[in-house]
Design an enzyme around this catalytic site. Structure first.
Site, PDB file in Angstrom:
ATOM      1  N   TYR A 102     -34.909 -15.512  18.093  1.00 17.17           N
ATOM      2  CA  TYR A 102     -35.338 -15.571  16.645  1.00 17.17           C
ATOM      3  C   TYR A 102     -34.168 -16.267  16.057  1.00 17.17           C
ATOM      4  O   TYR A 102     -33.099 -16.242  16.121  1.00 17.17           O
ATOM      5  CB  TYR A 102     -35.254 -14.179  16.237  1.00 17.17           C
ATOM      6  CG  TYR A 102     -35.254 -14.022  14.471  1.00 17.17           C
ATOM      7  CD1 TYR A 102     -36.642 -14.126  14.085  1.00 17.17           C
ATOM      8  CD2 TYR A 102     -34.306 -14.243  13.745  1.00 17.17           C
ATOM      9  CE1 TYR A 102     -36.832 -13.915  12.552  1.00 17.17           C
ATOM     10  CE2 TYR A 102     -34.356 -14.209  12.299  1.00 17.17           C
ATOM     11  CZ  TYR A 102     -35.657 -14.039  11.935  1.00 17.17           C
ATOM     12  OH  TYR A 102     -35.853 -14.189  10.377  1.00 17.17           O
ATOM     13  N   GLU A 190     -37.846 -20.216   9.280  1.00 17.87           N
ATOM     14  CA  GLU A 190     -37.696 -19.035  10.490  1.00 17.87           C
ATOM     15  C   GLU A 190     -38.392 -19.829  11.487  1.00 17.87           C
ATOM     16  O   GLU A 190     -39.457 -20.307  11.441  1.00 17.87           O
ATOM     17  CB  GLU A 190     -38.298 -17.836   9.893  1.00 17.87           C
ATOM     18  CG  GLU A 190     -38.343 -16.764  10.854  1.00 17.87           C
ATOM     19  CD  GLU A 190     -38.904 -15.530  10.201  1.00 17.87           C
ATOM     20  OE1 GLU A 190     -38.558 -14.624   9.657  1.00 17.87           O
ATOM     21  OE2 GLU A 190     -40.188 -15.491  10.657  1.00 17.87           O
TER      22      GLU A 190
END
Ligand code: GDP
Ligand code: MN
Length: 380
Positions: A102, A190
């Site tokens: 992530y 993201e």
């Protein structure tokens, strides 16, 4: 403003962030051509909707041949994910995943800085990781005057990878994403997941970009990517009428003048046991047209079962508001109960105009909120 994964990937590619091969399709028939064009044995069909958690909702499917791709695209197109209709799908080459990470940049209000978040628990719902295993997410504050020079990018990359090749690629990805973040006035960038493939390369297989609405005027290229949802269209329409309007989940539609009074009205609805369907501040001025527009907005929302109108007459004159209300019900012929509380300038005249019509008149704010809630509770 949010953009789709396929749009984010285009920007990623432009900034040198590696993405897998992919093709956008709007019909199941296009998927067949796309599958051939991709030329891979396995591919992934992915719903393009402006929400996360598509995988869990069945909007991301691995397929092994053209027929399967067609079937899945057929199923995913027209699917609804979190209330959003899927109108486009992405056909991506399937990536051989070794591990998922992530990566995100966002604004941290506490430190008034951009913050980098990294985790080796990628691919999962990051809010879930944050709740259950907050120690698995690392946060680095980026000094705006220093940015992300090589030595820092590499230092952060080393927290996820040991092999120098991976560290090098990761450092470039971090710098590129940061540059995109700053240059395009992004508020959230993201990649979840960024994957390490079995061939040892890093690829962004999902991407999310949210832009700062107040900076969009500087980025016509980004503004052009906007695909407003039904809800955003309504909110934009409300803005064009001069209202502040935010939709919520409850059943009592509110029309109020003044943001503070609107908040107080919502609080009272909650206090008496129901929930507001919206925040709506129609602002000052006495134009009856405003009341008609606002009423139209409230009645267009299928969640609204009762309307509560709470007007404090200052510059706004209550008799003008009453005129507007009378016009609005004549025009729109609402079948749901409407509670009105008018107070302040010309309140007597206003109430007199409304008397004998289809309105429930209340004197105080408490009475109005209570009445609206009890009318809602009496509904079948
Ligand atoms: P999201 O659910 O909306 O976040 O959609 P993602 O694009 O992140 O996909 C969800 C998950 O599907 C990823 O975390 C992967 O585990 C899996 N996935 C997506 N693309 C591929 C792929 O090309 N190959 C493999 N093996 N898995 C994939
Ligand atoms: Mn994802």
């Amino acid at each position: 403003m949010k953009i789709h994964e396929y749009q984010a990937k285009k920007l990623f590619a432009a900034y040198g962030i590696p993405v897998e091969k992919h093709l956008l399709c709007e019909t199941p028939a296009e998927i067949r051509t796309a599958f051939k064009k991709l030329g891979n044995k396995t591919a992934v069909v992915k719903a393009q909707v402006l929400t996360g958690g598509r995988g869990k909702a069945g909007g991301v499917k691995l397929v092994h041949n053209e027929e399967e791709a067609f079937k899945q695209a057929n199923a995913i197109l027209n699917m609804e994910i979190k209330g959003l209709q899927v109108k486009k799908v992405l056909l991506s080459e399937a990536v051989d995943i070794k591990s998922e990470y992530y990566v995100s940049f966002t604004i941290d209000r506490n430190t008034r800085s951009v913050i980098l978040m990294l985790s080796a628990s990628g691919g999962m719902d990051i809010e879930e990781v944050a709740r259950l295993n907050p120690e698995k997410i690392q946060r680095f504050i980026i000094d705006p005057f220093i940015g992300l020079p090589d030595f820092l990018a590499r230092q952060y990359a080393f927290t996820l990878f040991k092999e120098i090749e991976n560290v090098n690629s990761m450092a470039v990805i971090l710098q590129s994403l940061y540059r995109l973040f700053v240059e395009k006035d992004v508020s959230l960038a993201e990649i979840n997941p960024l994957v390490l493939t079995n061939n040892g390369t890093l690829v962004a297989i999902d991407g999310k970009l949210v832009f700062d609405d107040n900076a969009l005027y500087r980025h016509p290229d980004i503004s052009a990517l906007n695909e407003p949802t039904e809800e955003e269209r309504t909110e934009a329409y409300a803005r064009s009428c001069g209202f502040s309007y935010v939709r919520m989940d409850g059943s009592i539609g509110c029309m109020v003048n003044g943001a503070g009074l609107a908040m107080a009205t919502m609080d009272l609805i909650k206090l008496y046991g129901a929930s507001p369907a919206n925040f709506l501040d129609i602002g000052g001025s006495s134009n009856p047209r405003k009341v008609t527009d606002a009423m139209q907005l409230l009645l267009a929302d299928p969640k609204v079962c009762v309307v509560l109108i709470n007007i404090f007459g200052g510059i706004t004159r209550c008799d003008d508001v009453a005129q507007g209300l009378i016009q609005a019900v004549e025009m729109l012929k609402p079948s749901i109960p409407i509670v009105v509380r008018l107070t302040g300038t010309n309140e007597q005249e206003g109430r007199a105009l409304l008397a004998g019509k289809q309105f429930f008149i209340a004197q105080s704010l408490e009475e109005a909120a209570q009445k609206a809630v009890s009318l809602f509770n009496e509904l079948p």
